[in-house]
Design an enzyme around this catalytic site. Structure first.
Site, short mmCIF file in Angstrom:
data_model
loop_
_atom_site.label_atom_id
_atom_site.label_comp_id
_atom_site.label_asym_id
_atom_site.label_seq_id
_atom_site.Cartn_x
_atom_site.Cartn_y
_atom_site.Cartn_z
N GLY A 120 0.82 -1.21 0.00
CA GLY A 120 0.00 0.00 0.00
C GLY A 120 0.85 1.25 0.00
O GLY A 120 2.08 1.20 -0.09
N PHE A 144 -5.76 -5.67 -2.37
CA PHE A 144 -7.08 -5.06 -2.55
C PHE A 144 -6.92 -3.59 -2.91
O PHE A 144 -7.52 -3.09 -3.87
CB PHE A 144 -7.92 -5.22 -1.28
CG PHE A 144 -9.22 -4.45 -1.31
CD1 PHE A 144 -10.15 -4.67 -2.31
CD2 PHE A 144 -9.50 -3.50 -0.35
CE1 PHE A 144 -11.34 -3.96 -2.36
CE2 PHE A 144 -10.68 -2.78 -0.37
CZ PHE A 144 -11.61 -3.01 -1.39
N THR A 145 -6.10 -2.87 -2.15
CA THR A 145 -5.80 -1.48 -2.51
C THR A 145 -4.33 -1.30 -2.85
O THR A 145 -3.96 -0.32 -3.47
CB THR A 145 -6.18 -0.52 -1.35
OG1 THR A 145 -5.46 -0.91 -0.18
CG2 THR A 145 -7.66 -0.55 -1.07
N ASP A 166 -4.12 -12.63 2.77
CA ASP A 166 -5.07 -11.78 3.49
C ASP A 166 -4.88 -12.03 4.99
O ASP A 166 -4.95 -13.18 5.45
CB ASP A 166 -6.50 -12.14 3.09
CG ASP A 166 -7.52 -11.11 3.55
OD1 ASP A 166 -7.34 -10.56 4.65
OD2 ASP A 166 -8.49 -10.85 2.82
N THR A 200 -10.84 -7.22 8.70
CA THR A 200 -9.41 -6.95 8.57
C THR A 200 -8.87 -6.32 9.85
O THR A 200 -7.82 -6.71 10.36
CB THR A 200 -9.13 -6.04 7.37
OG1 THR A 200 -9.58 -6.69 6.18
CG2 THR A 200 -7.65 -5.73 7.24
N LYS A 213 3.12 -12.74 19.66
CA LYS A 213 3.22 -13.46 20.94
C LYS A 213 4.10 -14.70 20.77
O LYS A 213 4.97 -14.97 21.61
CB LYS A 213 1.82 -13.85 21.40
CG LYS A 213 1.80 -14.69 22.67
CD LYS A 213 0.37 -15.12 23.01
CE LYS A 213 0.35 -16.10 24.18
NZ LYS A 213 -1.03 -16.56 24.47
N TYR A 253 -14.53 1.44 9.57
CA TYR A 253 -13.11 1.79 9.72
C TYR A 253 -12.83 2.34 11.12
O TYR A 253 -11.94 1.88 11.82
CB TYR A 253 -12.71 2.81 8.66
CG TYR A 253 -11.25 3.17 8.65
CD1 TYR A 253 -10.28 2.23 8.31
CD2 TYR A 253 -10.83 4.46 8.96
CE1 TYR A 253 -8.93 2.56 8.30
CE2 TYR A 253 -9.48 4.80 8.94
CZ TYR A 253 -8.54 3.85 8.60
OH TYR A 253 -7.20 4.18 8.59
N LYS A 257 -10.74 0.18 13.88
CA LYS A 257 -9.44 0.57 14.44
C LYS A 257 -9.50 0.71 15.96
O LYS A 257 -8.51 0.43 16.66
CB LYS A 257 -8.99 1.89 13.81
CG LYS A 257 -8.52 1.78 12.37
CD LYS A 257 -7.26 0.94 12.25
CE LYS A 257 -6.66 0.99 10.86
NZ LYS A 257 -5.45 0.16 10.73
#
Length: 430
Positions: A120, A144-145, A166, A200, A213, A253, A257
């Site tokens: 990206g 995807f982007t 993904d 995502t 971890k 979004y 987040k």
């Protein structure tokens, strides 16, 4: 004989009038400094160098070659030799490219770094920096982007690996650091498939934290200023909890987040994972992200009117990509575990910003001898739902904990981007 491309390289002066010759710094035991010209040769460059058949090289437009040479001067050996044929809208790719020189680090200093979303906009710039610094970098992206062209110049390098994957699905690898950037970031992209955006943010972060971890890797997540929503506090500091609509069109979004941050600190408290949280404010370069900076520049260069949504009184703060990458690397290698805003405190109304873009585009056109048919106008359209009215970071924590602050003013970054977009449009890739 092909026309000469001896042109003056780009020179950028900082706020004190000193030329910026490098980006990055040596801090927290990690050297992130690289020459700016070497970076420019990677991102301010064509994916192909000639827009004519090989047998017609002598007739290539001098101006077009000069524009290209401005970005690659002295580093042509590391440029793609692919050829673009405008008359058939086709491109002949080649693998005959020499990799840029990377720092030769001893094994004890060379880190194995995983970058999710590394194809990206932000990810590819981070990958360029980490590769030039001599580290081993693995990019995870579902494209995807993102695009392979942003990091294609590293494919085949011994220190580089690219994996189509993904992050919603688990992934196993040995690594020392994880930069978790995977998630569509512009409204047209993250609203295209809202459910997958949430998955995502949640499943991707869960999988990468699980990997951190298991491998005892340090984990940095790229959060966002959107966690503050349409803020009631200005400027926004890290202790502000936000004002977010949980069911609006931007919630996939914003809330994605926010829960990703919750997960991150859950792993930190419960399992002792070393975590870093970067709340990124508006950053610009990418011409295809559908956000205000790229839209304005492309519209102005095409001679189209600039579209402002709402009355133009809403404010934004814009930072240049090099400042962001500096901040991410500083945060990753510091001891700061609290969320940190990374952004530029220079605040503009969208209306003022449109006028600034128009002014800079006209300046560049004058310098290049281009006379537009008419002056572009600024037109106003209805504002989208839940569009924040004010957005500006309080970067006190970054200054105190990371000794980081932006070096690039909006005007400096915009002028470089206008020239970049102009060259890209000339070659047909925008």
């Amino acid at each position: 004989m092909a026309p000469s491309t001896n042109v003056d390289p780009i020179k950028t002066l900082d706020k004190n009038g000193q030329e910026i010759k490098s980006v990055g710094f040596q801090r927290f035991g990690f050297d992130s400094e690289v020459p700016i010209d070497l970076l420019r040769s990677l991102y301010l460059r064509s994916h192909y160098v000639l827009s004519a058949p090989v047998e017609q090289v002598d007739n290539v437009d001098t101006k077009e070659l000069a524009d290209h040479a401005r970005f690659t001067q002295g580093l042509n050996a590391y440029q793609s030799k692919s050829i673009y044929h405008p008359e058939t809208q086709s491109i002949s790719y080649t693998t005959l490219t020499r990799f840029p020189p990377v720092k030769l680090l001893p094994p004890s200093e060379r880190k194995r770094i995983l970058v999710t979303g590394g194809a990206g906009f932000v990810g590819s710039h981070l990958v360029d920096r980490l590769m030039l610094l001599g580290h081993e970098v693995t990019v995870l992206d579902n494209f995807f982007t993102g695009s392979k062209t942003t990091i294609g110049h590293w494919v085949g390098h011994p220190n580089f690996e690219m994996v189509r994957h993904d992050v919603v699905e688990p992934f196993m690898i040995e690594c020392d650091q994880i930069y978790h950037l995977a998630c569509p970031a512009s409204p047209p992209h993250y609203q295209f498939n809202a459910i997958h955006t949430v998955k995502t943010s949640f499943m991707g972060t869960l999988n990468m934290l699980g990997l951190a971890k298991r491998t005892k890797a340090r984990f940095l997540i790229s959060s966002t200023s959107e966690v503050y929503g349409d803020p009631e506090v200005h400027p926004q500091h890290e202790d502000y909890w936000g004002h977010v609509n949980p069911i609006g069109p931007r919630a996939c979004y914003d809330e994605g987040k926010r829960v990703a941050e919750t997960l991150t600190y859950g792993y930190h408290r419960q399992d002792g994972v070393e975590v870093r949280v970067a709340r990124i404010f508006n950053t610009y370069v990418n011409p295809h992200d559908g956000r205000v900076v790229s839209n304005f520049i492309v519209q102005a260069l095409r001679g189209e009117d600039l579209t402002v949504y709402g009355d133009g009184k809403q404010t934004r703060s814009f930072q240049y990509i090099h400042d962001l990458v500096d901040g991410l690397i500083a945060l990753m290698n510091s001891s700061e575990t609290r969320p940190v805003n990374i952004g530029n405190g220079d605040e503009f109304t969208i209306g003022e910003f449109a006028e600034l873009v128009r002014e800079i585009v006209e300046k560049v056109q004058r310098e290049d001898g281009v006379v537009p048919e008419r002056r572009v106008q600024i037109v106003y359209k209805p504002i989208p739902i839940d569009d924040p009215q004010r957005r500006r970071p309080d970067t006190t924590r970054a200054k105190e904990s990371l000794a980081w602050q932006p070096r690039w003013t909006v005007r400096m970054g915009l002028e470089e981007m206008v020239r970049y977009y102009k060259a890209k449009m000339a070659e047909g890739s925008i």
